[in-house]
Design an enzyme around this catalytic site. Structure first.
Site, PDB file in Angstrom:
ATOM      1  N   CYS A 278      -3.884   0.858  -2.726  1.00 41.01           N
ATOM      2  CA  CYS A 278      -4.011  -0.628  -2.008  1.00 41.01           C
ATOM      3  C   CYS A 278      -2.855  -1.570  -2.276  1.00 41.01           C
ATOM      4  O   CYS A 278      -2.552  -1.346  -3.528  1.00 41.01           O
ATOM      5  CB  CYS A 278      -5.365  -1.485  -1.850  1.00 41.01           C
TER       6      CYS A 278
ATOM      7  N   GLU B 197      -2.780  -4.736  -3.338  1.00 39.15           N
ATOM      8  CA  GLU B 197      -3.409  -5.360  -4.294  1.00 39.15           C
ATOM      9  C   GLU B 197      -3.702  -4.770  -5.524  1.00 39.15           C
ATOM     10  O   GLU B 197      -3.146  -5.216  -6.675  1.00 39.15           O
ATOM     11  CB  GLU B 197      -4.841  -6.204  -4.093  1.00 39.15           C
TER      12      GLU B 197
ATOM     13  N   ASN C 287       0.888  -1.165  -0.074  1.00 35.76           N
ATOM     14  CA  ASN C 287      -0.220   0.023  -0.004  1.00 35.76           C
ATOM     15  C   ASN C 287       0.733   1.167  -0.004  1.00 35.76           C
ATOM     16  O   ASN C 287       1.884   1.168   0.322  1.00 35.76           O
ATOM     17  CB  ASN C 287      -1.098  -0.133   0.998  1.00 35.76           C
TER      18      ASN C 287
END
Length: 148
Positions: free
Chosen positions: A57, A59, A46
């Site tokens: 984030c 991901e 992040n």
């Protein structure tokens, strides 16, 4: 799916990625690791912003990196791990860290491009919890919804 690496190894890569997080506001460091069917693992962490809504984030950062490498299909697993930074160390959360709604949608985009339903391993201090992406994001909207 034939496991190319075990969940613990993938979670370890996610936790290591969390150490690179830029989280001066929340002090909550998150790392993600994406496993593709050719064995490639792409990680991300992040990155916060003083204008909180602009934070990214782990991901999402991993997905953007994978795309930059030409990986848009074959996603078989995702690991997410991290926790608060305390005294220079990541303290894994007591509860599983699951991808937020935005990240679930981003993961779904890559999954639908390759027609996969990746396993999502969510780390916590006692180990991990496993979900399929379809369980985390049922009836997901994706590229197929745009076909006319």
């Amino acid at each position: 799916m034939t496991s190319l690496i075990n969940p613990e190894e993938l979670l370890d890569q996610a936790l290591r990625a969390s150490h690179q997080a830029y989280a001066p506001y929340s002090q909550f460091h998150v790392g993600a690791a994406l496993l593709f069917d050719d064995g490639t693992v792409v990680t991300g962490c992040n990155f916060e912003n003083a204008s909180y809504g602009l934070s990214l984030c782990a991901e999402t950062n991993a997905i953007v990196d994978a795309n930059h490498r030409g990986l848009r299909s074959g996603l078989v697993a995702v690991a997410v791990h991290g926790g608060p930074l305390q005294n220079g160390k990541i303290s894994p959360n007591a509860h599983a860290i699951t991808p937020c709604g935005r990240c679930r949608q981003m993961i779904n985009e890559v999954a639908q491009l390759g027609n996969t339903d990746p396993q999502v391993y969510c780390g916590h201090e006692g180990g991990y919890t496993q979900y399929s992406l379809s369980a985390l994001l049922p009836a997901a909207f994706g590229p197929a919804n745009l076909d006319n």
